[in-house]
Design a protein around this motif. Sequence first.
Motif: not given
Length: 396
Positions: A24-31, A138-150
Motif C-alpha cells: 500500500g505504501t508503494h502504491i502511494v509512493n509511486d503514485f 519472487a511472487t512476494a516481491m512481485s506483489w510489492f512491485a505491483l503496488g508500485g505499478n498500481v
Amino acid sequence: MLLRRSPGGRRPTARVRRLAVLTGTHIVNDFYQGATSAIIALLAVRHGYSYVGVTGLLLAVTASSSIVQPILGFLADRHRTPWMMSAGVLTSGVGCALLGITEGYWLSCAAAVVAGLGIAAYHPESARAVREVGGDSATAMSWFALGGNVGYTLGPLAASPFLLWLGLGASPWLVIPAVGAAIAGGLAMRRRSEWADRERARSNTAWARDNWRAFGWLTLSISARSAVIVGVASFLPLLFIREFGVTQQMGSNSLALFFAAGLIGTLVGGHVADRWGETLPLWFGYAATSTALVVLAVAPLPWIAWMAVALLGVGSYLPFGVNVTLGQRYLPGRAATASGVTLGLAVSVGGFLAPAFGLIADGAGLNAALLTLAIMPIIAMVAVHRLPAVSNDAEK
C-alpha cells in the motif's frame, strides 16, 4: 508459496498483512512518480516546452533518485533506518505537490529533485522489508512491485483530470495520500523487529557469497529496460496528442494503459519466475518490448497503436519484480544495497539517456525515437544471456 511460516511460529496471515501494508505504501509512493510525469506533460503544454525540456524535467527526478538511492541502501544494510520509508514517501508527495505550482523552469526542476529524493529514500528500506517478510519469493516481491505499478498507473489517471479540472494550482492537495502512507508505513516498520533481526543476522554471514559480476550484468539489463520506461513516459502522451490528434486526457490515458498492462506483466513475471526460473520472464519480456516499440513506431491507425501500448506494458514489466529478487540473491549480504540499485540507480539510468532520445525526437520525429528505443531491450537480452543460474536455496 507466497509467504512462508517464520521459525518463531508467526502466523502467515500476519506476514501477509505486513506485505499488504508495504504494498500500500508503494502504491502511494509511486503514485507520485506517475503524477509527476502527468504534471510535466501539462507543464509542457502550458509553457510550450520542447521535447528536450520535457525530458530535462524527467531527468531531474530520475537523476536525484539514482545518485542517492544506492547510498541510502548501503546505510540501510549497516544501520537501522526504519524511518527512511515514511520520510521518503512524504518527501516524494511534497515534491510532486510543489511541481504543479512552480512558474519558472528551474523552479520546476528543483521541485522535481525533491520528488526524486523522496523516491530514493523510500525504496531500499521498503524492498528490504519485503525480503524480511517474504523471504526469497519472487511472487512476494512481485506483489510489492505491483503496488508500485498500481500507483504509477493511478498517477496520470487521477492527477490529469484532477488538475485539468481545478488547474495546476491545486497540486498541493496531492500531498494528502503521502501523509497517510507515512503514518501507516511508520507503524508497520516499528513492528518488524522479529523478521528484521533474523534477516540482518543472515546478511552478516552471507556477504562472502555476493556475486558482483552477475549483479553487474543484471544492472546492465535493468538500465536498458529503464531507458524504455523513461522514454515511453516522456513521449507516449505526446505521440497520441500530436500524431493521432487525440485530446490531452486521451493522451494521458495512453500512459495509464501502459502502466495498467504493466500490472499484469508484473504479477505474471513473479509467478513464472517461481515456477520455471527467473530468466524466462526476462527473455519473453524484453522480446515483447522490442517488438511492441517497432509496431508503435510504424502504426498507421490509432487502434494498432493502442494494442502496441498494451503489449509494451506487459512486456516491459514482466522482469520488474524478478529483477529485484535476482539482485538480492546475487548480493545476499547486501539486500538493501541491491534493492537501491535495482529499484533506483539502474532504473533511473534511463533518465540520463532521456535527453538524447529527446534530441532524436526533436530532430527526426517521435517515430525515429521509438525505433531507437527498440534497440535497448535487445541490449538487455544480451546481458540476460550472461546471467548465471541461482538457486532458491542459495541463501539458506
